[in-house]
Write a protein that holds these residues in place. Structure first.
Motif, PDB file in Angstrom:
ATOM      1  N   GLU A  55     -33.955  66.785  10.632  1.00  0.00           N
ATOM      2  CA  GLU A  55     -34.184  66.376  12.016  1.00  0.00           C
ATOM      3  C   GLU A  55     -35.670  66.431  12.359  1.00  0.00           C
ATOM      4  N   LEU A  65     -37.427  63.410  10.798  1.00  0.00           N
ATOM      5  CA  LEU A  65     -37.117  62.192  11.536  1.00  0.00           C
ATOM      6  C   LEU A  65     -37.906  62.116  12.841  1.00  0.00           C
ATOM      7  N   TYR A  87     -38.399  58.495  13.828  1.00  0.00           N
ATOM      8  CA  TYR A  87     -37.148  57.993  13.230  1.00  0.00           C
ATOM      9  C   TYR A  87     -37.388  56.774  12.333  1.00  0.00           C
ATOM     10  N   ILE A 107     -37.149  55.638   8.944  1.00  0.00           N
ATOM     11  CA  ILE A 107     -36.376  56.177   7.820  1.00  0.00           C
ATOM     12  C   ILE A 107     -37.208  56.241   6.546  1.00  0.00           C
ATOM     13  N   ALA A 152     -39.816  59.130   6.777  1.00  0.00           N
ATOM     14  CA  ALA A 152     -39.161  60.436   6.744  1.00  0.00           C
ATOM     15  C   ALA A 152     -38.609  60.735   5.353  1.00  0.00           C
ATOM     16  N   MET A 210     -28.164  62.309   6.992  1.00  0.00           N
ATOM     17  CA  MET A 210     -28.039  62.034   8.429  1.00  0.00           C
ATOM     18  C   MET A 210     -26.579  61.929   8.827  1.00  0.00           C
TER      19      MET A 210
END
Length: 462
Positions: free
Chosen positions: A429, A432, A437, A439, A442, A457
């Motif tokens: 988390e 992200l 966010y 992807i 991250a 996720m």
């Protein structure tokens, strides 16, 4: 048996034996499998529950072998949800039906009688693609534009240059490489290039190389013949051959393994493809558009990407700017997507308070147009009053990139939570949020593939 990876699947076939067999088999992958005899019966389920995958028979009428009914229903299903993944079930017509289906938007196909393992692998890949589209925002939600209109919004000088390049390159058969960060609209550029091309009536076939596992890319792109390897029980047409006569869009081209890059180069140079296990090449007539979010220095690194292939792909190169480089386009995008989502969800078009408008205009949008679109969609859905305020938007400020160790939790002190599941959730988390966010960023920081991050996720409900 492990828990199912996905939530919901629909199988549409008029053969009761096929329905029973597929229902039992696909329960390995899906928590819920609905098997129905007709597309009319399936349509309400699909509209209500947005399945992870749909298996659609090519023929329903008794004695039919031309797949006309299945292809017509494929068009109807994709009109309901352009992001839907549909796997066609073929028994007659084989390769020809598969090619027609993929040109019209089918994700893949399986032939009757099928190998159980092949069916599971095909449907798992399709459902993973659906999950990827959801996680990163999928394809454009705007409908295919009418002639003369463009889905690419923005009148800024940098976008005017993009439109100019598209207008000049589209009518030719030159290969085009589209560069840009995640969420900038690279697929929209590809679709606009195809729409303005001389191949517009032949269809554009999209291959997302970031959503296909490396060991399947060879067969997916180039196809294979029966007996080429252990599970090759039938001939399989590759995506390159399926795109014959039209446009092939290779998204995330930077994910193409080095071992396969010479094979793609041969296709582009000789205009023929040799399926895995075949001795004779098949001629193809395609126009290739490729896209990548790789930074230029990595794309031009011979250890990562062959430069002779790069020169074949980037006859024309279009660099799509990030949203922060064209802030003057943000008001137009806001107006468009507020109207779009209000219509989609049956809500009145909201207005922005002065504070909300300033917040949206000043935000850096690390996820680009996709992130802006998501923020506006969320606000339309959750708004409690006519005027939207800054708190109605989930705006995550971009943070400077830190070394991977920066998100490693410190050694636990006495009394700290040592539960591995909770620690993993917290780190995922945090990564992200740190990257807005995004992807890909991250996943890279966590040392994971995008598919592995999607699984985590899903596991932790993020």
């Amino acid at each position: 048996m492990s828990d199912p990876e996905f939530d919901f699947c629909v199988v549409i076939d008029d053969d009761d034996d096929i329905l029973m067999a597929s229902r039992l088999l696909l329960r390995r992958l899906f928590k819920d499998v609905e098997a129905v005899r007709s597309p009319e019966e399936a349509l309400p389920l699909i509209q209500a529950r947005a399945p992870d995958a749909v298996l659609l028979d090519a023929n329903f009428a008794r004695g039919a072998t031309d797949a006309a009914e299945g292809l017509a229903w494929l068009d109807k299903l994709l009109a309901v949800d352009p992001e839907m993944v549909v796997v066609m079930i073929t028994a007659h017509g084989g390769v020809q039906v598969a090619v027609a289906a993929m040109k019209r938007g089918a994700t893949d196909f399986v032939s009757k009688p099928w190998s159980n393992e092949k069916l599971l692998a095909t449907v798992r890949t399709a459902a993973s693609l659906r999950r990827s589209r959801r996680a990163v925002g999928g394809r454009a939600v705007t409908p295919v534009p009418a002639a003369g209109a463009s889905p690419l919004l923005g009148d800024s000088p940098v976008m005017a240059r993009v439109h100019s390049l598209i207008a000049r390159a589209a009518p030719t058969d030159a290969n085009v490489l589209v560069l840009g960060e995640n969420g900038t609209g690279k697929e929209l550029v590809a679709r606009e290039l195809h729409r303005q091309s001389l191949r517009a009536d032949q269809g554009m076939l999209t291959v997302d190389l970031g959503a296909i596992s490396e060991d399947l890319i060879d067969s997916e792109l180039f196809g294979h013949v029966k007996g080429a390897f252990t599970d090759a029980r039938t001939d399989r047409v590759g995506r390159i051959q399926a795109a014959d006569g039209g446009t092939l869009f290779l998204d995330e081209i930077g994910n193409l393994p080095l071992r396969l890059q010479p094979k793609l180069l041969t296709v582009l140079e000789q205009r023929q493809v040799t399926p895995v296990g075949a001795n004779k090449p098949v001629p193809v007539n395609i126009r290739v558009i490729a896209a990548t979010n790789l930074p230029p220095e990595k794309l031009r690194d011979e250890s990562h990407f062959r430069q002779d292939l790069l020169f074949r792909l980037n006859t024309v190169e279009i660099d799509l700017p990030p949203l922060r480089a064209r802030r003057e386009d943000v008001p137009q995008l806001i107006t468009h997507y507020l109207q779009h989502y209000a219509k989609r969800y049956g809500r009145p078009v909201p207005i922005l308070s002065p504070a909300a408008r300033i917040a949206l205009l000043e935000h850096d949008w690390p996820g680009n147009v996709r992130a802006l679109r998501h923020a506006l969609e969320r606000a339309v859905i959750l708004a409690r009053q006519e005027a939207l305020e800054p708190e109605d938007f989930a705006l995550v400020r971009a943070m400077p990139r830190l070394p991977a160790a920066a998100i490693t939790p410190p050694p636990p002190q006495q009394g700290d939570d040592l539960n591995l599941e909770r620690i993993e959730r917290r780190i995922v988390e945090e990564a992200l949020k740190k990257h807005g966010y995004n992807i890909s960023l991250a996943a890279a920081e966590l040392g994971l593939s995008r598919a592995a991050l999607y699984r985590r996720m899903e596991k932790h409900g993020l």
